[in-house]
Motif scaffolding. Structure first.
Motif, PDB file in Angstrom:
ATOM      1  N   GLN A  38       1.058  -1.163  -0.074  1.00 34.82           N
ATOM      2  CA  GLN A  38       0.104  -0.006   0.017  1.00 34.82           C
ATOM      3  C   GLN A  38       0.861   1.202  -0.054  1.00 34.82           C
ATOM      4  OE1 GLN A  38      -2.440   0.249   3.503  1.00 34.82           O
ATOM      5  NE2 GLN A  38      -3.608   2.041   2.628  1.00 34.82           N
ATOM      6  N   ALA A  39       1.929   1.272   0.791  1.00 37.70           N
ATOM      7  CA  ALA A  39       2.810   2.285   0.797  1.00 37.70           C
ATOM      8  C   ALA A  39       3.498   2.703  -0.587  1.00 37.70           C
ATOM      9  CB  ALA A  39       3.836   2.353   1.948  1.00 37.70           C
ATOM     10  N   PHE A  40       3.897   1.447  -1.197  1.00 35.00           N
ATOM     11  CA  PHE A  40       4.400   1.551  -2.371  1.00 35.00           C
ATOM     12  C   PHE A  40       3.677   2.038  -3.555  1.00 35.00           C
ATOM     13  CE2 PHE A  40       5.563  -0.057  -6.457  1.00 35.00           C
ATOM     14  CZ  PHE A  40       6.845   0.246  -6.657  1.00 35.00           C
ATOM     15  N   ALA A  41       2.236   1.736  -3.471  1.00 38.81           N
ATOM     16  CA  ALA A  41       1.217   2.214  -4.423  1.00 38.81           C
ATOM     17  C   ALA A  41       0.989   3.564  -4.349  1.00 38.81           C
ATOM     18  CB  ALA A  41      -0.193   1.230  -4.106  1.00 38.81           C
ATOM     19  N   ASN A  42       1.282   4.098  -2.924  1.00 39.48           N
ATOM     20  CA  ASN A  42       0.919   5.542  -2.884  1.00 39.48           C
ATOM     21  C   ASN A  42       1.923   6.322  -3.321  1.00 39.48           C
ATOM     22  OD1 ASN A  42      -1.467   5.050  -1.227  1.00 39.48           O
ATOM     23  ND2 ASN A  42      -0.360   5.177   0.639  1.00 39.48           N
ATOM     24  N   LEU A  43       3.141   5.918  -3.251  1.00 42.24           N
ATOM     25  CA  LEU A  43       4.165   6.552  -4.139  1.00 42.24           C
ATOM     26  C   LEU A  43       4.312   6.228  -5.584  1.00 42.24           C
ATOM     27  CD1 LEU A  43       7.045   6.103  -1.450  1.00 42.24           C
ATOM     28  CD2 LEU A  43       5.660   8.167  -2.006  1.00 42.24           C
ATOM     29  N   ASP A  44       3.931   5.212  -6.198  1.00 38.77           N
ATOM     30  CA  ASP A  44       3.790   4.801  -7.531  1.00 38.77           C
ATOM     31  C   ASP A  44       2.722   5.544  -8.290  1.00 38.77           C
ATOM     32  OD1 ASP A  44       4.082   3.759  -9.994  1.00 38.77           O
ATOM     33  OD2 ASP A  44       3.407   1.828  -9.454  1.00 38.77           O
ATOM     34  N   VAL A  45       2.852   6.825  -8.363  1.00 35.92           N
ATOM     35  CA  VAL A  45       1.715   7.645  -8.901  1.00 35.92           C
ATOM     36  C   VAL A  45       1.446   7.588 -10.418  1.00 35.92           C
ATOM     37  CG1 VAL A  45       2.181   9.511  -7.114  1.00 35.92           C
ATOM     38  CG2 VAL A  45       3.400   9.608  -9.129  1.00 35.92           C
ATOM     39  N   GLN A  46       2.414   7.070 -11.238  1.00 40.19           N
ATOM     40  CA  GLN A  46       2.227   6.924 -12.214  1.00 40.19           C
ATOM     41  C   GLN A  46       1.878   5.242 -12.686  1.00 40.19           C
ATOM     42  OE1 GLN A  46       6.153   7.859 -14.020  1.00 40.19           O
ATOM     43  NE2 GLN A  46       5.510  10.057 -14.032  1.00 40.19           N
TER      44      GLN A  46
END
Length: 101
Positions: A17-25
């Motif tokens: 979830q934290a990764f997805a929040n930073l993977d904006v593209q």
């Protein structure tokens, strides 16, 4: 070499979830530009002892902590998971891990 354990599923979900929040593209990687898109950091932070760093340089240095699996200037989910795998092993309390991440 010792055997590595597994990250509990709840923690694995938090990391994803934290990764997805930073993977904006939504392209499976985190870049300096993605972090800038998520959070405007201009003038909010300074790097002690690193006064000559530009914002991009400071962010790249920050991202390098996660770029440990395949050092290539971008952070993949594998890189992110690898970093937090080691952190997870040091933290017993799930609530603290959740707060930290």
């Amino acid at each position: 070499a010792g055997m590595r354990g597994e990250i509990p599923e709840g923690r694995r979900d938090l990391i994803k979830q934290a990764f997805a929040n930073l993977d904006v593209q939504t392209d499976g990687v985190i870049t300096v530009q993605a972090v800038i898109t998520v959070q405007d950091l201009k003038g909010r932070y300074s790097v002690k002892g690193q006064e000559g760093l530009t914002e991009d340089m400071a962010l790249q240095k920050f991202l390098s902590q996660w770029d440990c699996y395949s050092v290539d200037g971008v952070v993949s989910l594998d890189d992110f998971m690898e970093y937090y795998f080691d952190i997870s092993a040091l933290i017993e309390d799930d609530e603290y891990f959740k707060w930290m991440i």
